[in-house]
Design a protein around this motif. Structure first.
Motif, mmCIF file in Angstrom:
data_model
loop_
_atom_site.group_PDB
_atom_site.id
_atom_site.type_symbol
_atom_site.label_atom_id
_atom_site.label_comp_id
_atom_site.label_asym_id
_atom_site.label_seq_id
_atom_site.Cartn_x
_atom_site.Cartn_y
_atom_site.Cartn_z
ATOM 1 N N CYS A 178 44.248 3.822 73.656
ATOM 2 C CA CYS A 178 43.410 3.147 72.657
ATOM 3 C C CYS A 178 41.982 3.698 72.717
ATOM 4 O O CYS A 178 41.352 3.923 71.690
ATOM 5 N N PHE A 179 41.493 3.925 73.926
ATOM 6 C CA PHE A 179 40.139 4.446 74.097
ATOM 7 C C PHE A 179 39.987 5.798 73.406
ATOM 8 O O PHE A 179 39.020 6.046 72.686
ATOM 9 N N ALA A 180 40.963 6.681 73.604
ATOM 10 C CA ALA A 180 40.913 8.016 72.993
ATOM 11 C C ALA A 180 40.975 7.932 71.470
ATOM 12 O O ALA A 180 40.272 8.667 70.770
ATOM 13 N N PHE A 227 38.292 8.622 66.232
ATOM 14 C CA PHE A 227 38.061 8.160 64.861
ATOM 15 C C PHE A 227 36.769 7.365 64.713
ATOM 16 O O PHE A 227 36.533 6.732 63.687
ATOM 17 N N HIS A 228 35.925 7.387 65.747
ATOM 18 C CA HIS A 228 34.602 6.746 65.728
ATOM 19 C C HIS A 228 34.688 5.261 65.362
ATOM 20 O O HIS A 228 34.010 4.788 64.452
ATOM 21 N N LEU A 229 35.540 4.522 66.081
ATOM 22 C CA LEU A 229 35.738 3.095 65.824
ATOM 23 C C LEU A 229 35.118 2.271 66.947
ATOM 24 O O LEU A 229 35.288 2.597 68.127
ATOM 25 N N SER A 230 34.433 1.209 66.579
ATOM 26 C CA SER A 230 33.880 0.316 67.599
ATOM 27 C C SER A 230 34.993 -0.560 68.167
ATOM 28 O O SER A 230 36.033 -0.767 67.523
ATOM 29 N N ASP A 231 34.780 -1.073 69.364
ATOM 30 C CA ASP A 231 35.778 -1.940 69.992
ATOM 31 C C ASP A 231 36.079 -3.151 69.117
ATOM 32 O O ASP A 231 37.238 -3.509 68.908
ATOM 33 N N GLY A 232 35.035 -3.799 68.605
ATOM 34 C CA GLY A 232 35.214 -5.004 67.795
ATOM 35 C C GLY A 232 36.015 -4.751 66.535
ATOM 36 O O GLY A 232 36.926 -5.523 66.207
ATOM 37 N N CYS A 234 46.284 0.855 63.182
ATOM 38 C CA CYS A 234 45.432 0.763 62.000
ATOM 39 C C CYS A 234 44.054 1.355 62.316
ATOM 40 O O CYS A 234 43.452 1.039 63.334
ATOM 41 N N LEU A 235 43.573 2.226 61.433
ATOM 42 C CA LEU A 235 42.284 2.874 61.617
ATOM 43 C C LEU A 235 41.221 2.360 60.650
ATOM 44 O O LEU A 235 40.032 2.407 60.954
ATOM 45 N N HIS A 236 41.654 1.924 59.498
ATOM 46 C CA HIS A 236 40.704 1.420 58.497
ATOM 47 C C HIS A 236 41.368 0.305 57.728
ATOM 48 O O HIS A 236 42.502 0.443 57.263
#
Length: 96
Positions: free
Chosen positions: A56-58, A63-68, A89-91
């Motif tokens: 999940c971290f990678a 994809f430049h996603l914040s944890d929240g 899900c990415l977006h």
């Protein structure tokens, strides 16, 4: 004093009136939009299939996603048990 037939008739009439009131109330809420017709949950617009060795971290970093945000669009995801081909899900957005 009321006989048992009269008591039954009163009980039956009250039951019919309550049933009718519930039916009318339900029908009116559907007609006038009182009920929620919009499905609730997550709308996912872009997904990613997990590759071998990904975490999940990678994925969040790639994809430049914040944890929240990542957690809000993947609410039931178990990051300790990812498998190859699992959709992440990415977006997307929440419908609550």
């Amino acid at each position: 004093m009321a006989t048992s037939n009269q008591k039954f008739a009163i009980f039956f009439n009250v039951l019919v009136i309550l049933s009718l009131a519930i039916f009318v109330s339900t029908a009116q809420s559907r007609i006038y939009g009182g009920g929620s017709l919009k499905p609730q949950g997550i709308n996912c617009d872009k997904v990613h299939a997990v590759n071998s060795g990904e975490t999940c971290f990678a994925i969040k970093q790639a994809f430049h996603l914040s944890d929240g945000f990542f957690n809000s669009i993947n609410p039931n995801l178990n990051c300790d048990d990812l498998f190859i081909g699992q959709w992440i899900c990415l977006h997307g957005s929440e419908n609550f």
